[in-house]
Design a protein around this motif. Sequence first.
Motif, short mmCIF file in Angstrom:
data_model
loop_
_atom_site.label_atom_id
_atom_site.label_comp_id
_atom_site.label_asym_id
_atom_site.label_seq_id
_atom_site.Cartn_x
_atom_site.Cartn_y
_atom_site.Cartn_z
N ALA A 175 -2.08 -1.20 0.10
CA ALA A 175 -2.82 -1.55 -1.04
C ALA A 175 -1.99 -1.56 -2.02
CB ALA A 175 -3.89 -0.17 -1.08
N ALA A 199 -8.92 -2.29 0.86
CA ALA A 199 -8.01 -1.43 1.69
C ALA A 199 -8.60 -0.60 2.34
CB ALA A 199 -7.08 -0.84 0.76
N GLY A 213 -9.58 0.49 -4.31
CA GLY A 213 -9.30 0.43 -2.90
C GLY A 213 -10.37 0.21 -2.02
N SER A 263 -7.93 -10.09 -0.34
CA SER A 263 -7.70 -10.26 -1.83
C SER A 263 -8.93 -10.74 -2.83
CB SER A 263 -6.45 -10.85 -2.18
OG SER A 263 -6.18 -10.66 -3.71
N VAL A 268 -6.29 5.12 -4.74
CA VAL A 268 -6.56 4.73 -3.59
C VAL A 268 -5.98 6.02 -2.56
CG1 VAL A 268 -5.54 3.27 -1.78
CG2 VAL A 268 -6.13 2.09 -3.98
N ASP A 288 -4.00 -5.69 1.08
CA ASP A 288 -4.95 -5.88 0.22
C ASP A 288 -4.12 -6.17 -1.23
OD1 ASP A 288 -7.03 -5.71 -1.90
OD2 ASP A 288 -7.48 -3.43 -1.45
N SER A 334 -5.39 -4.10 -5.42
CA SER A 334 -6.48 -3.17 -4.78
C SER A 334 -7.45 -2.49 -5.58
CB SER A 334 -5.45 -2.12 -3.96
OG SER A 334 -5.03 -1.24 -4.77
N ASP A 390 -1.05 -3.05 -5.73
CA ASP A 390 -1.50 -3.23 -7.17
C ASP A 390 -0.50 -2.85 -8.18
OD1 ASP A 390 -3.03 -2.79 -9.67
OD2 ASP A 390 -4.83 -3.10 -8.33
#
Length: 213
Positions: free
Chosen positions: A88, A74, A71, A130, A99, A65, A68, A90
């Motif tokens: 996940a 994810a 979340g 995404s 997350v 992901d 993310s 980011d």
Amino acid sequence: MGSDHYFTAAPASPENLRTIRVSLAGRELEMTTAGGVFSPDRLDAGTAVLLANTPPVPPGGHLLDLGSGWGPIALSMALASPHATVWAVDVNERALDLVRRNASALGLTNVNAALPGDVPDDVTFRTIRSNPPIRVGKNELHGLLERWIPRLDERSDAWLVVQRNLGADSLQRWIASTFHPGFSVFRTATGKGYRILKVRKHGTPPTEPIALV
């Protein structure tokens, strides 16, 4: 958020933790979100379109992901494929903390919330899902995709949701020209002003082009 953006590494704005109720992987869930992250008050429309218009995730391997937020993508993948390892990724540390918090609340042990540089270089992905951070700017976005799309496994797909009026069609053209040969890109669905782009990494020998009906 003041000067914070959802792609700020360490938001300075108040956290203001809150609980929202969302539907993920066919389940009604209470998730924790916070200020300083993307769409803290609801499941955003683009992510909802993505989740509703992509096939089941692979049952194993590494899944990504990208961008993310708190979340939803994810966590949906981790719930649907408990034997897969979900990354996940980011740049926003607060988002990654959310997350982890949400994965723990759901009893999920197959989610790795990580900064981009913390994903091992030898990990490749059986799928990428995404809602990419379009507002980081074209150069940053292109650099992001150039970094991660090549890390798809052979004969695997990335699924991106992009708002039509924020450049979905031009992004599709850029992907087609940038990742050629070896990749194909198709628009597979539209909804609520969003496009779903499917990026296919072909194998060796190449897979045949996928005909859309």
